[in-house]
Write a protein that holds these residues in place. Structure first.
Motif, short mmCIF file in Angstrom:
data_model
loop_
_atom_site.label_atom_id
_atom_site.label_comp_id
_atom_site.label_asym_id
_atom_site.label_seq_id
_atom_site.Cartn_x
_atom_site.Cartn_y
_atom_site.Cartn_z
N ILE A 26 60.71 1.24 72.98
CA ILE A 26 59.99 1.04 74.22
C ILE A 26 58.45 1.76 73.84
O ILE A 26 58.07 2.68 73.90
CB ILE A 26 60.20 1.67 75.40
CG1 ILE A 26 61.76 1.26 75.89
CG2 ILE A 26 59.24 1.32 76.61
CD1 ILE A 26 62.30 1.95 77.08
N LEU A 27 57.69 0.67 73.12
CA LEU A 27 56.31 1.07 72.76
C LEU A 27 55.40 0.53 73.78
O LEU A 27 55.30 -0.47 74.31
CB LEU A 27 55.88 0.25 71.52
CG LEU A 27 57.19 0.65 70.05
CD1 LEU A 27 56.51 0.02 69.01
CD2 LEU A 27 57.25 2.16 70.09
N PHE A 28 54.48 1.47 74.25
CA PHE A 28 53.78 1.48 75.48
C PHE A 28 52.54 0.48 75.06
O PHE A 28 52.14 -0.59 75.78
CB PHE A 28 53.04 2.45 75.92
CG PHE A 28 53.94 3.48 76.78
CD1 PHE A 28 53.99 3.31 78.16
CD2 PHE A 28 54.92 4.24 76.16
CE1 PHE A 28 54.81 4.14 78.97
CE2 PHE A 28 55.89 5.16 76.83
CZ PHE A 28 55.73 5.04 78.32
N ASN A 29 52.24 0.43 73.91
CA ASN A 29 51.01 -0.64 73.62
C ASN A 29 51.57 -1.86 73.60
O ASN A 29 50.91 -2.83 73.77
CB ASN A 29 50.40 -0.32 72.09
CG ASN A 29 51.43 -0.36 71.07
OD1 ASN A 29 52.61 -0.05 71.18
ND2 ASN A 29 51.12 -0.84 69.85
N ARG A 30 53.07 -2.23 73.52
CA ARG A 30 53.43 -3.62 73.39
C ARG A 30 53.86 -3.94 74.68
O ARG A 30 53.62 -5.32 75.21
CB ARG A 30 54.64 -3.57 72.29
CG ARG A 30 54.21 -3.36 71.04
CD ARG A 30 55.53 -3.65 69.95
NE ARG A 30 55.13 -3.18 68.79
CZ ARG A 30 55.80 -3.01 67.56
NH1 ARG A 30 57.16 -3.36 67.87
NH2 ARG A 30 55.39 -2.83 66.48
N VAL A 31 54.43 -3.17 75.56
CA VAL A 31 55.04 -3.50 76.73
C VAL A 31 53.96 -3.76 77.74
O VAL A 31 54.17 -4.55 78.82
CB VAL A 31 55.88 -2.44 77.48
CG1 VAL A 31 57.15 -2.37 76.46
CG2 VAL A 31 55.29 -1.14 77.63
N LEU A 32 52.69 -3.10 77.58
CA LEU A 32 51.54 -3.28 78.40
C LEU A 32 50.65 -4.58 77.96
O LEU A 32 49.60 -4.77 78.64
CB LEU A 32 51.00 -2.14 78.67
CG LEU A 32 51.52 -0.87 78.90
CD1 LEU A 32 50.37 0.55 79.12
CD2 LEU A 32 51.88 -1.24 80.62
N VAL B 25 53.02 5.59 66.04
CA VAL B 25 52.25 4.29 65.66
C VAL B 25 50.85 4.62 65.20
O VAL B 25 50.34 4.09 64.28
CB VAL B 25 52.16 3.57 67.04
CG1 VAL B 25 51.24 2.30 66.76
CG2 VAL B 25 53.64 3.04 67.41
N PRO B 26 50.10 5.53 65.93
CA PRO B 26 48.69 5.69 65.51
C PRO B 26 48.66 6.40 63.94
O PRO B 26 47.73 6.17 63.24
CB PRO B 26 47.97 6.80 66.67
CG PRO B 26 48.78 6.78 67.61
CD PRO B 26 50.27 6.22 67.30
N THR B 27 49.61 7.19 63.55
CA THR B 27 49.51 8.10 62.37
C THR B 27 50.26 7.00 61.30
O THR B 27 49.60 7.11 59.92
CB THR B 27 50.04 9.08 62.53
OG1 THR B 27 51.57 9.11 62.71
CG2 THR B 27 49.43 10.06 63.24
N LEU B 28 51.23 6.50 61.47
CA LEU B 28 51.92 5.59 60.46
C LEU B 28 51.61 4.08 60.43
O LEU B 28 51.80 3.49 59.40
CB LEU B 28 53.51 5.97 60.59
CG LEU B 28 54.03 7.24 60.58
CD1 LEU B 28 55.61 7.33 60.80
CD2 LEU B 28 53.47 7.59 59.10
N GLY B 29 51.05 3.58 61.68
CA GLY B 29 50.72 2.11 61.50
C GLY B 29 52.02 1.41 62.20
O GLY B 29 53.31 1.75 62.03
N GLU B 30 51.89 0.23 62.75
CA GLU B 30 53.04 -0.58 63.45
C GLU B 30 53.73 -1.07 62.31
O GLU B 30 55.30 -1.23 62.53
CB GLU B 30 52.48 -1.48 64.19
CG GLU B 30 51.77 -1.31 65.53
CD GLU B 30 51.72 -2.43 66.47
OE1 GLU B 30 52.28 -3.47 66.25
OE2 GLU B 30 50.77 -2.30 67.33
#
Length: 419
Positions: free
Chosen positions: A149-155, A345-350
């Motif tokens: 559940i990735l917040f940047n995607r679900v929003l 996600v911010p450190t490793l990338g999507e």
């Protein structure tokens, strides 16, 4: 401190963290997936046998260590685990038959069916009991579900998606609870709460979390799940037909599917039968609903401790019981989501996170299938009949699902109008 290593709830967090860390650090690079097939010879290739054996051994080893530390007989567990794992493999093979899979008869359903057949037709052998670890398997799987559940995607749908996913479920839960306790007069309020959450939020995962929070009986949780699985298959096939007949726009259709069909896999399948846009919207709305699992479980625990169990004649309990009652794996579920969303996600990338999640998702699928084999092996129709209370459970689920369908459609029409 000892409770952190003596309770199954906590071990679900540790095992979920172990799988996530193993995938993140590259220690777990591959988990076998059985292929979809049309011809029987293609169901299981020789190349997969060794990876399946190694995966089974690894899974048996880490779970056996957890059970040993919890004071269980790990030796008996290891002797019985291959049988449960073998049934899970068989469930995947049957469920991956393309026609069956297309209509929602996937590995989870067949895992339950195989377990039920053994426990009801041939009697579950005593030596198999130590490997029936329903809660350990499914709670660990739920922790891994949190990572997805990735917040940047679900929003990405913003208030449109939130308007459908976060407004209707609480209303349906309340209405179902009132209907079940006051109209149907079902004796077990824990059963009503479990069915209400299972119907309004996201099916099996929500049923397990709520059942643990309200201390529902094992057969009550099984009854809620059984009805949910049957209705899910019917809705997965029927809703796309109904949507095409009505002529709904893709975005509204997807929101309607995502908010009403219980299982995430069934949501994706139903959405894909409408259009790619409908599938994408449906998936995001369902992920937003999945994010409610932890909040809902906490709210039910709070309600039962402060209201239901404070009735006359019932021993009063303190607020500390809220913490005791709260399923601790919910902390892992929320923590995994926050960790992946705001750290990985911010450190490793999507792209790298997608690689990690492909591993954890495969592990979650195996754990869920093992859990459903265990549920089937641990369930007898005699016990389920008691939990159904003269069809009241089915009545509650069907009426609740009808409310859910109507209210979600209205919310989708309002929130996705003109989108």
């Amino acid at each position: 401190m000892l409770s952190l290593f003596k309770k199954e709830d906590w071990w679900a967090n540790w095992l979920g963290g172990l799988f996530l860390a193993g995938a993140g650090f590259g220690l777990i690079r591959y988990i076998p997936k059985l292929p979809k097939w049309s011809a029987l010879p293609d169901a299981l290739s020789l190349d997969l046998i060794l990876p399946l054996v190694l995966w089974g051994l690894g899974l048996a080893a880490v779970t056996a260590v957890a059970l040993k530390i919890m004071g269980e007989d790990a030796g008996k567990y290891l002797k019985a685990f291959p049988a449960v794992f073998g049934l899970a493999v068989l469930a995947f093979i049957i469920g991956n038959q393309k026609t069956l899979n297309q209509y929602g008869f996937n590995d989870v359903i067949w895992a339950l069916v195989l377990g039920l057949l053994i426990s009801n037709l041939w009697r579950r052998p005593a030596w198999l009991v130590p490997a029936i670890r329903t809660e350990l398997f499914i709670k660990t799987g739920l922790v891994l579900l949190g990572a997805e559940i990735l917040f940047n995607r679900v929003l990405t749908l913003g208030t449109h998606g939130l308007g459908v996913a976060w407004t209707v479920p609480p209303l349906v839960m309340i209405l179902m609870y009132l209907y079940g306790t006051r109209v149907l007069k079902i004796d077990s309020k824990a059963l009503v709460a479990t069915v209400a959450t299972c119907t309004s939020v996201c099916g099996v995962s929500a049923a397990i979390a709520t059942g643990a929070a309200v201390k529902a009986k094992k057969e009550e949780i099984s009854a809620a799940i059984s009805v949910s699985l049957i209705v899910t298959v019917i809705m997965m096939v029927g809703m796309p037909v109904l949507i095409r007949w009505i002529g709904l726009p893709d975005a509204i259709a997807g929101a309607w599917i995502g908010g009403t069909v219980d299982a995430t896999g069934a949501v994706v399948m139903a959405g894909s039968m409408v259009s790619p846009t409908a599938m994408e919207v449906a998936t995001i709305v369902k992920m937003l609903q999945n994010a409610l699992i932890g909040v809902v479980a906490f709210c039910w625990a709070l309600f039962f401790v402060t209201r239901v169990e404070q009735e006359p004649g019932v021993e009063r309990v303190g607020f500390r019981e809220i913490w005791v009652r709260l399923p601790k794996f919910i902390l892992g579920f929320v923590g995994a989501s926050l960790l992946v969303s705001f750290a990985l996600v911010p450190t490793l990338g999507e792209a790298r996170v997608d690689q990690i999640l492909s591993i954890t998702t495969a592990a979650r699928n195996w754990l869920f299938t093992l859990a459903f084999v265990s549920i089937g092996l641990d369930s007898r129709f005699v016990d389920l009949r008691k939990a159904f209370k003269g069809q009241a459970t089915v009545n509650l689920h069907l009426v609740g699902q009808a409310m859910n369908i109507v209210l979600t459609l209205l919310a989708a029409l309002i929130c996705f109008r003109g989108l």
